[in-house]
Design an enzyme around this catalytic site. Structure first.
Site, PDB file in Angstrom:
ATOM      1  N   PHE A 143       0.809  -1.225   0.000  1.00  0.00           N
ATOM      2  CA  PHE A 143       0.000   0.000   0.000  1.00  0.00           C
ATOM      3  C   PHE A 143       0.839   1.270   0.000  1.00  0.00           C
ATOM      4  CE2 PHE A 143       0.983   0.001   4.528  1.00  0.00           C
ATOM      5  CZ  PHE A 143       1.072   1.349   4.812  1.00  0.00           C
TER       6      PHE A 143
ATOM      7  N   LYS B 165      -1.437  -7.063  -9.267  1.00  0.00           N
ATOM      8  CA  LYS B 165      -2.412  -6.847  -8.191  1.00  0.00           C
ATOM      9  C   LYS B 165      -1.937  -5.695  -7.317  1.00  0.00           C
ATOM     10  CE  LYS B 165      -3.003  -8.510  -3.990  1.00  0.00           C
ATOM     11  NZ  LYS B 165      -3.627  -7.381  -3.304  1.00  0.00           N
TER      12      LYS B 165
ATOM     13  N   GLU C 127      -4.999  -3.839  -2.001  1.00  0.00           N
ATOM     14  CA  GLU C 127      -6.452  -3.663  -1.888  1.00  0.00           C
ATOM     15  C   GLU C 127      -6.784  -2.396  -1.113  1.00  0.00           C
ATOM     16  OE1 GLU C 127      -4.601  -6.000  -0.631  1.00  0.00           O
ATOM     17  OE2 GLU C 127      -5.053  -6.398   1.486  1.00  0.00           O
ATOM     18  N   ARG C 128      -5.751  -1.757  -0.524  1.00  0.00           N
ATOM     19  CA  ARG C 128      -6.028  -0.559   0.275  1.00  0.00           C
ATOM     20  C   ARG C 128      -5.946   0.721  -0.555  1.00  0.00           C
ATOM     21  NH1 ARG C 128      -2.245  -1.648   5.449  1.00  0.00           N
ATOM     22  NH2 ARG C 128      -1.854  -3.804   4.922  1.00  0.00           N
TER      23      ARG C 128
ATOM     24  N   CYS D  65       9.607   1.858   3.350  1.00  0.00           N
ATOM     25  CA  CYS D  65      10.511   0.762   3.711  1.00  0.00           C
ATOM     26  C   CYS D  65      11.915   1.298   3.958  1.00  0.00           C
ATOM     27  CB  CYS D  65      10.544  -0.284   2.619  1.00  0.00           C
ATOM     28  SG  CYS D  65      11.250   0.336   1.102  1.00  0.00           S
TER      29      CYS D  65
ATOM     30  N   GLU E 281       9.233  -3.760  13.056  1.00  0.00           N
ATOM     31  CA  GLU E 281       9.091  -2.666  12.093  1.00  0.00           C
ATOM     32  C   GLU E 281       7.806  -1.932  12.464  1.00  0.00           C
ATOM     33  OE1 GLU E 281       8.035  -3.681   8.021  1.00  0.00           O
ATOM     34  OE2 GLU E 281       9.093  -1.918   7.269  1.00  0.00           O
TER      35      GLU E 281
HETATM   36  P1  NAD Z   1       1.601  -6.511   3.114  1.00  0.00           P
HETATM   37  O1  NAD Z   1       2.601  -7.596   3.134  1.00  0.00           O
HETATM   38  O2  NAD Z   1       0.552  -6.481   4.156  1.00  0.00           O
HETATM   39  O3  NAD Z   1       0.816  -6.545   1.706  1.00  0.00           O
HETATM   40  C1  NAD Z   1       1.503  -6.593   0.477  1.00  0.00           C
HETATM   41  C2  NAD Z   1       0.660  -7.369  -0.534  1.00  0.00           C
HETATM   42  O4  NAD Z   1       0.553  -8.722  -0.104  1.00  0.00           O
HETATM   43  C3  NAD Z   1      -0.749  -6.838  -0.685  1.00  0.00           C
HETATM   44  O5  NAD Z   1      -1.063  -6.811  -2.057  1.00  0.00           O
HETATM   45  C4  NAD Z   1      -1.603  -7.830   0.080  1.00  0.00           C
HETATM   46  O6  NAD Z   1      -2.873  -8.016  -0.516  1.00  0.00           O
HETATM   47  C5  NAD Z   1      -0.806  -9.106   0.015  1.00  0.00           C
HETATM   48  N1  NAD Z   1      -0.894  -9.917   1.238  1.00  0.00           N
HETATM   49  C6  NAD Z   1      -0.840  -9.462   2.507  1.00  0.00           C
HETATM   50  N2  NAD Z   1      -0.898 -10.488   3.382  1.00  0.00           N
HETATM   51  C7  NAD Z   1      -0.981 -11.612   2.639  1.00  0.00           C
HETATM   52  C8  NAD Z   1      -1.052 -12.993   2.960  1.00  0.00           C
HETATM   53  N3  NAD Z   1      -1.045 -13.422   4.228  1.00  0.00           N
HETATM   54  N4  NAD Z   1      -1.137 -13.882   1.945  1.00  0.00           N
HETATM   55  C9  NAD Z   1      -1.135 -13.464   0.677  1.00  0.00           C
HETATM   56  N5  NAD Z   1      -1.076 -12.168   0.317  1.00  0.00           N
HETATM   57  C10 NAD Z   1      -0.989 -11.244   1.283  1.00  0.00           C
HETATM   58  O7  NAD Z   1       2.416  -5.148   3.075  1.00  0.00           O
HETATM   59  P2  NAD Z   1       1.848  -3.676   3.181  1.00  0.00           P
HETATM   60  O8  NAD Z   1       1.363  -3.442   4.565  1.00  0.00           O
HETATM   61  O9  NAD Z   1       0.935  -3.385   2.056  1.00  0.00           O
HETATM   62  O10 NAD Z   1       3.191  -2.824   2.923  1.00  0.00           O
HETATM   63  C11 NAD Z   1       4.072  -2.469   3.950  1.00  0.00           C
HETATM   64  C12 NAD Z   1       5.256  -3.382   4.010  1.00  0.00           C
HETATM   65  O11 NAD Z   1       5.923  -3.400   2.754  1.00  0.00           O
HETATM   66  C13 NAD Z   1       6.303  -2.928   5.024  1.00  0.00           C
HETATM   67  O12 NAD Z   1       6.785  -4.042   5.711  1.00  0.00           O
HETATM   68  C14 NAD Z   1       7.400  -2.320   4.155  1.00  0.00           C
HETATM   69  O13 NAD Z   1       8.678  -2.335   4.730  1.00  0.00           O
HETATM   70  C15 NAD Z   1       7.315  -3.210   2.958  1.00  0.00           C
HETATM   71  N6  NAD Z   1       7.911  -2.572   1.772  1.00  0.00           N
HETATM   72  C16 NAD Z   1       9.136  -3.012   1.390  1.00  0.00           C
HETATM   73  C17 NAD Z   1       9.757  -2.412   0.310  1.00  0.00           C
HETATM   74  C18 NAD Z   1      11.120  -2.856  -0.116  1.00  0.00           C
HETATM   75  O14 NAD Z   1      11.509  -2.572  -1.238  1.00  0.00           O
HETATM   76  N7  NAD Z   1      11.849  -3.578   0.725  1.00  0.00           N
HETATM   77  C19 NAD Z   1       9.126  -1.366  -0.377  1.00  0.00           C
HETATM   78  C20 NAD Z   1       7.860  -0.967   0.048  1.00  0.00           C
HETATM   79  C21 NAD Z   1       7.253  -1.580   1.138  1.00  0.00           C
END
Ligand code: NAD
Length: 567
Positions: A214, A238, A241-242, A346, A448
């Protein structure tokens, strides 16, 4: 409010953008197999009605009489889903509902992958020069729609409009770099023996998928769209969803740029959609960016299903202050990188390691943090907006309370904050928070936090600071502030984090390099391959061809029966 944006009443602006999601049912629904659905699916057409110059740019409530469901994008057309379950997307500054995101049906998901599979043969055969021309147009269109994309991000994600423009820019730069595809896709050739040459080719993989977080609704989709497509793959993406709005605008722009139908499809949903993508036999590669829980699961399951997976995960990034640094620059850098985007980056600097006498600078750091204006991202002068959801706010507040309970000191407490504007009273507000006297066994250090919270630890020497940072399991980024070149060089050599800033707070390299997080910030067993040359390598497979065209064969009278030595 913003330069160059046509002024409209908030109410009519709200109507306009929301009505973009209105559906028109063009035929009755039927139960169809996935493959036949692709050819004959009932179409419930939708369109994005916002334009490069006309879009929502306020936190006012949308008119209630408009349909607001987010469409999916297939075969270069926006379609309404026949879903029965939806996720509400709220403006984080008010918690007004902005749109609903469907958990797409299995048939719709099958159709999306089938569309991408059908598009692949012609797209892979399209010359790289033709693909480059489309990328040039895509880049120009993103620039034209920059404010529209940024406003969608501010509305759905909450970051300030200025910061949202930066989100778009960092993605746009990946698209710009992808325009160098003819150079990046060039193979190698060597005459390996007399009359014998080996050539290498970079070929696309087929249908690929991307699963996005998101926090960067434009940048992260743009880590995949340009590179996957310019290398000749098709992509099913994809968004989170937020906040799916920016990805849909990008899809519209890709179509306008000339991307043939099926090369980019956008699907929606949560775990079911992700599992569908991970299991689908036609999908050859998965790009994931998000948290560790989802990412480790996705990397493991995707790999087990035979897919190539790149997965960038969470972080805990440390900034080190040495006593000889430019104090003013250090404080402004850390405060900007800790609290910008409400800490939801991140690469946010979420831990500061104060070396030696810089421990006395905490009051100045707190004063600078206090100075930040926390309000709606569309409001003038906003430095940071709300966090993404009420659940996220509650989690952050709990982590702050854990710090208190575990013996840390709260120098600045952002809990309970509300902006002056009463219309924003229900937003997910957490103001900048500074926690000191932290030890590395405390929860606020280990987790985090992903909110506007800066955790402060102390170290006596540079080497102590390096040892502390290297013990942390994450390795996304770090920064040192010093005027001493030798100290900076020692830090550079010994630190384990993958992206190192020397007097630079958020050292994410531009896309002629690659995103180089490491340790627990990428999936264990994976490689850091987002964009740059590693990104091209991720989205292609190499083929080598060794050919013999011997001049003598044209005139030889007798076969050579000895073992070929290729010399
Ligand atoms: P998230 O992991 O909750 O969601 C990311 C995606 O995964 C979404 O599309 C979601 O629908 C899907 N998802 C979530 N839980 C799932 C599950 N249990 N099974 C299958 N799919 C699932 O992450 P977020 O809250 O949207 O984003 C924040 C996180 O992303 C932070 O930890 C941040 O550090 C990380 N991030 C990392 C980078 C990088 O390059 N290292 C860049 C941006 C964000």
């Amino acid at each position: 409010m913003f330069c160059g944006i046509a002024q409209k009443s908030a109410r009519s602006a709200g109507r306009l953008a929301a009505s973009s999601f209105k559906a028109s049912t063009s035929s009755t629904r039927a139960s169809l197999s996935a493959r036949s659905l692709h050819a004959t699916a009932p179409r419930r057409n939708a369109a994005l009605n916002s334009t490069a110059t006309t879009f929502i740019r306020s936190h006012n409530k949308l008119a209630a009489d408009v349909a607001t469901d987010t469409p999916f994008f297939i075969d270069n057309a926006f379609q309404q889903s026949a879903a029965t379950t939806f996720v509400d997307v709220h403006d984080p500054a008010t918690n007004h509902v902005v749109t609903r995101v469907p958990q797409m049906t299995r048939d719709e998901l099958e159709a999306s992958v089938a569309s991408a599979a059908a598009a692949f043969p012609a797209w892979r055969s399209t010359s790289v020069m033709a693909r480059q021309q489309i990328m040039f147009k895509f880049v120009a269109l993103i620039r034209e729609n920059w404010d529209r994309l940024a406003a969608s991000i501010t509305l759905e994600q909450g970051k300030t409009f200025t910061d949202a423009r930066g989100d778009v820019l960092r993605g746009l730069q990946v698209a710009e770099a992808a325009c160098a595809a003819p150079e990046l896709l060039k193979g190698e050739v060597l005459e390996v023996a007399k009359d014998m040459e080996t050539r290498s080719y970079r070929e696309p993989l087929g249908v690929t998928a991307a699963i996005c977080p998101f926090n960067f609704p434009a940048m992260i989709p743009l880590w995949s769209i340009p590179i996957a497509c310019v290398t000749g793959n098709t992509l099913v993406l994809k968004p989170s969803e937020r906040d799916p709005g920016a990805a849909l605008i990008l899809a519209e722009l890709a179509r306008e740029a000339g991307l043939p139908k099926g090369v980019l499809n956008i699907v929606h949903g949560t775990h079911d959609t992700v599992n569908f993508l991970l299991e689908h036999e036609d999908i050859k590669a998965i790009s994931f960016v998000g948290g560790n829980k989802a990412g480790e699961y996705i990397f493991t399951k995707g790999s087990a299903h035979g897919k190539r997976v790149q997965a960038n995960l969470g972080a805990k990034n440390h900034a080190v202050s040495l006593p000889d640094c430019d104090k003013n620059h250090f404080i402004n850098s850390v405060v900007g990188a800790a609290f910008g985007a409400a800490g939801q980056r991140c690469m946010a600097l979420s831990v500061v390691v104060l070396v030696g006498e810089t421990q006395k600078w905490l009051p100045d750091l707190v004063a600078a943090a206090k100075n930040l204006k926390v309000t709606g991202g569309f409001h003038d002068g906003s430095d940071l907006g709300p966090v993404i959801t009420p659940q996220s706010k509650a989690r952050i507040e709990t982590l702050i309370q854990n710090a208190v309970d575990e013996g840390a000191s709260i120098l600045l407490d952002g809990r309970g904050y509300k902006p002056d504007d009463a219309a924003l009273a229900n937003g997910n507000w957490v103001a900048p928070t500074v926690i000191s006297d932290v030890t590395t066994d405390m929860t606020c250090y280990q987790e985090e936090i992903f909110g506007p919270v800066l955790v402060c630890v102390s170290a006596e020497t540079l080497d102590d600071a390096v040892a502390l940072i290297n013990r942390n399991p994450y390795g996304n980024g770090t920064a040192i502030f010093t005027r001493n070149g030798a100290a900076a060089e020692r830090f550079r050599r010994t630190i384990e984090a993958g992206q190192v800033g020397i007097n630079v707070p958020i050292p994410v390299p531009l896309p002629m390099f690659s995103f180089t997080g490491n340790k627990k910030s990428i999936a264990a067993g994976g490689a850091s391959t987002f964009y740059g040359r590693p990104g091209i390598a991720f989205y292609t497979q190499q083929k080598t061809v060794t050919a013999l065209w011997r001049g003598e064969d044209v005139v030889a009278q007798k076969a050579d029966v000895s073992m070929p030595t290729q010399s």
